[in-house]
Design a protein around this motif. Structure first.
Motif, mmCIF file in Angstrom:
data_model
loop_
_atom_site.group_PDB
_atom_site.id
_atom_site.type_symbol
_atom_site.label_atom_id
_atom_site.label_comp_id
_atom_site.label_asym_id
_atom_site.label_seq_id
_atom_site.Cartn_x
_atom_site.Cartn_y
_atom_site.Cartn_z
ATOM 1 N N HIS A 287 32.269 37.318 42.874
ATOM 2 C CA HIS A 287 32.502 37.343 41.427
ATOM 3 C C HIS A 287 32.944 38.751 41.003
ATOM 4 O O HIS A 287 33.835 39.326 41.619
ATOM 5 C CB HIS A 287 31.243 36.898 40.689
ATOM 6 N N TRP A 288 32.280 39.284 39.977
ATOM 7 C CA TRP A 288 32.616 40.604 39.465
ATOM 8 C C TRP A 288 31.505 41.590 39.829
ATOM 9 O O TRP A 288 30.491 41.216 40.434
ATOM 10 C CB TRP A 288 32.787 40.553 37.938
ATOM 11 N N GLU B 235 38.833 34.175 49.469
ATOM 12 C CA GLU B 235 37.776 34.684 48.601
ATOM 13 C C GLU B 235 37.640 36.191 48.705
ATOM 14 O O GLU B 235 37.363 36.878 47.714
ATOM 15 C CB GLU B 235 36.445 34.013 48.968
ATOM 16 N N GLU C 22 40.477 37.843 46.627
ATOM 17 C CA GLU C 22 40.230 37.727 45.190
ATOM 18 C C GLU C 22 39.094 38.640 44.741
ATOM 19 O O GLU C 22 39.173 39.277 43.686
ATOM 20 C CB GLU C 22 39.908 36.267 44.851
ATOM 21 N N PHE C 23 38.036 38.722 45.543
ATOM 22 C CA PHE C 23 36.907 39.574 45.179
ATOM 23 C C PHE C 23 37.296 41.043 45.182
ATOM 24 O O PHE C 23 36.904 41.816 44.290
ATOM 25 C CB PHE C 23 35.754 39.317 46.144
ATOM 26 N N GLN D 130 40.259 42.260 44.611
ATOM 27 C CA GLN D 130 41.109 42.507 43.441
ATOM 28 C C GLN D 130 40.278 42.613 42.162
ATOM 29 O O GLN D 130 40.529 43.475 41.307
ATOM 30 C CB GLN D 130 42.141 41.384 43.320
ATOM 31 N N ARG D 131 39.251 41.790 42.032
ATOM 32 C CA ARG D 131 38.391 41.858 40.845
ATOM 33 C C ARG D 131 37.598 43.159 40.812
ATOM 34 O O ARG D 131 37.415 43.759 39.741
ATOM 35 C CB ARG D 131 37.446 40.666 40.834
ATOM 36 N N VAL D 132 37.136 43.608 41.969
ATOM 37 C CA VAL D 132 36.391 44.870 42.023
ATOM 38 C C VAL D 132 37.277 46.029 41.614
ATOM 39 O O VAL D 132 36.867 46.926 40.852
ATOM 40 C CB VAL D 132 35.798 45.078 43.434
ATOM 41 N N ARG D 133 38.504 46.050 42.084
ATOM 42 C CA ARG D 133 39.431 47.125 41.699
ATOM 43 C C ARG D 133 39.706 47.103 40.201
ATOM 44 O O ARG D 133 39.820 48.158 39.565
ATOM 45 C CB ARG D 133 40.737 47.007 42.501
ATOM 46 N N GLN D 134 39.824 45.915 39.631
ATOM 47 C CA GLN D 134 40.024 45.824 38.188
ATOM 48 C C GLN D 134 38.818 46.354 37.423
ATOM 49 O O GLN D 134 38.964 47.059 36.418
ATOM 50 C CB GLN D 134 40.312 44.370 37.802
ATOM 51 N N ASP D 135 37.618 46.038 37.899
ATOM 52 C CA ASP D 135 36.407 46.538 37.236
ATOM 53 C C ASP D 135 36.292 48.050 37.354
ATOM 54 O O ASP D 135 35.895 48.730 36.393
ATOM 55 C CB ASP D 135 35.167 45.879 37.851
#
Length: 497
Positions: free
Chosen positions: A315-316, A348, A351-352, A354-359
């Motif tokens: 997730h995030w 997965e 995607e995870f 990429q979400r971590v980098r965005q956060d």
């Protein structure tokens, strides 16, 4: 004068049309020779002249008429020979004696005239080429002068003359490169320190990953006999040091573990013990530097790198992850990793990550390597590749298995063996290269030149303010007293000083 010459040329052409072909050709050649002395530009072009010569001759005329026409041509030619030299003298041109009709045949005269024209054209072309060459040489000389001005050492006010002398300019071998060997021998004798901190919840494989990194049992669990896993009520930092020697190079490795982090129901301010520990190591190093008689080599216990373990949730980032990395990212170099990445599929995992980098970008969290610390384009290219792979999806193990006849580190499952050092399975090798093989010294430099320097400046500013405040309390006030207690305040301030 020009109109008279044009009328003479037209008269000659009309007379030649009534004469025989030989006389007509001779007349045309003579008119061309006469006009080439001064009226060359107004004469018809050579191509038209050849077309006229090659045209079919007119019908033959009676002999009497031909002789009469030839006589007129000769008389006209004599008149032109008397007029044209006078005009040439007025213009300052050289006089060219016209050739008589009977000296050379018409064909030879035409050939000579064509050769003279070619010679003049070639001479003009050669002159133009020489002028262009001269201009090119002048430009090249100007460029060479500009280059010489750049290379030539220029005097400065503070350093005098400065110049660059390369290897081919030296008279012989000097031995400057031997300095690297001297530094290598000195470092191998003294060794160096490297302090790494691992932070994360219990059960994420922190100790196993550290053992896998250095291929030895260096973690706290491995060194503690009869170790029992217990969940600590508070965060307690524990460090274990080892001296690792490989090919004559000694390294004192210190692993700092943080048991109890994130294991409680209420994890509020659970990062404060870690922040205090990092600052305490900076404070200890600063005190060693401020001593009058300092040690030849100050023991370095500062944290050079902090590996933060993220659970593979897919997730995030959790709030505790964001708050911890926000605060620790300002005082130490943080490298985030996804622990036990074999629990995620490849889709997965991508995607995870990429979400971590965005956060990380949305919350302004600074992780190593930072963009502002890139020193040159080569470092920027290498660090960009590392930043694209952050956070590293890693798998740790200290067991070996047989794969195609070779022993490899991996985890054996029902569907196969997950090879730790295989890039297709996980990114453990990228993490190892970053921490040990490519950026170990850079991590120490960033800790000393950036994080420790920031702490040192802040502490010195605070001490200066404290000293100034004590000094101001020593001065008498308007009523003549020294503060609230008079002499007692003065004695206390002097004792503090």
């Amino acid at each position: 004068m020009m109109s008279e010459r044009e009328s003479v040329g037209s008269i000659l052409q009309r007379i030649a049309s009534f004469s025989r072909p030989d006389a007509m050709t001779t007349t045309r050649v003579l008119s061309g020779v006469a006009l080439s002395n001064g009226v060359k530009k107004e004469s018809p072009p050579p191509m038209k002249r050849q077309e006229r010569v090659s045209s079919p001759p007119p019908s033959p005329l009676p002999v009497a008429v031909q002789r009469q026409g030839l006589k007129r041509v000769q008389d006209t030619t004599k008149v032109l020979e008397q007029e044209i030299p006078a005009s040439m003298e007025e213009r300052g041109m050289e006089e060219v004696e016209p050739a008589s009709v009977e000296d050379k045949p018409a064909a030879e005269k035409a050939v000579e005239e064509g050769e003279a024209q070619k010679t003049e054209d070639s001479t003009a072309q050669n002159k133009g080429t020489e002028e262009r060459k001269m201009e090119g040489e002048v430009d090249v000389e100007g460029e060479m002068e500009g280059e010489v001005e750049v290379v030539t050492p220029c005097p400065t006010e503070s350093h005098g003359l400065q110049g660059t002398i390369k290897g081919h300019d030296l008279f012989g071998y000097v031995g400057i490169e031997a300095v690297l060997d001297q530094m290598r021998r000195k470092t191998m004798k003294a060794g160096f320190e490297f302090n790494i901190m691992v932070v994360g919840q219990s059960g994420l494989g922190k100790s196993t990953l550290v053992n896998t990194l250095f291929k030895s049992k260096v973690s706290r669990k491995s060194c503690s006999p009869n170790y029992e896993e217990k969940i600590s009520k508070t965060v307690k930092l524990q460090s274990v040091s080892h001296v690792i020697e490989e090919k004559g190079v000694k390294m004192k490795l210190t692993v700092i573990d943080t048991p109890g982090f994130g294991d409680q129901i209420n994890n509020e301010n659970c990062w404060e013990p870690i922040v205090s520990y990092v600052n305490d190591q900076y404070e200890r190093y600063l005190k060693e530097e401020l001593y009058v008689n300092r040690k030849p080599r100050i023991p370095d216990t500062r944290v050079h790198c902090c590996v933060y373990f993220l659970p593979a949730t897919g997730h995030w980032l959790r709030p505790i992850d964001v708050e911890f990395m926000k605060r620790l990212g300002k005082i130490v170099s943080i490298v985030p990793v996804i622990a036990k990445a074999d629990t995620l599929t490849m889709e997965e995992r991508l995607e995870f990550k990429q979400r971590v980098r965005q956060d990380l970008k949305a919350n302004g969290i600074r992780v190593y390597p930072q963009t502002e610390y890139d020193e040159d384009p080569e470092d920027r290219i290498l660090n960009d590749k590392i930043r694209e792979n952050i956070p590293f999806a890693v798998v740790g193990t200290d067991k070996e298995h047989q794969v195609n006849g070779n022993k490899v580190l991996g985890r054996k499952t029902k569907w196969g063996i997950i090879e730790v050092e295989n890039v297709a399975h996980c990114e453990f090798t990228n993490l190892r290269d970053l921490l040990i093989r490519s950026h170990l010294q850079d991590l120490k430099d960033v800790t000393h030149n950036i994080h420790y320097e920031t702490f040192r400046v802040r502490r010195l500013n605070e001490s200066n303010l404290t000293v100034h405040g004590l000094a101001l309390s020593c001065f008498p006030m308007e009523n003549g007293t020294h503060g609230t207690n008079g002499t007692s305040d003065r004695s206390e301030s002097e004792s503090h000083l």
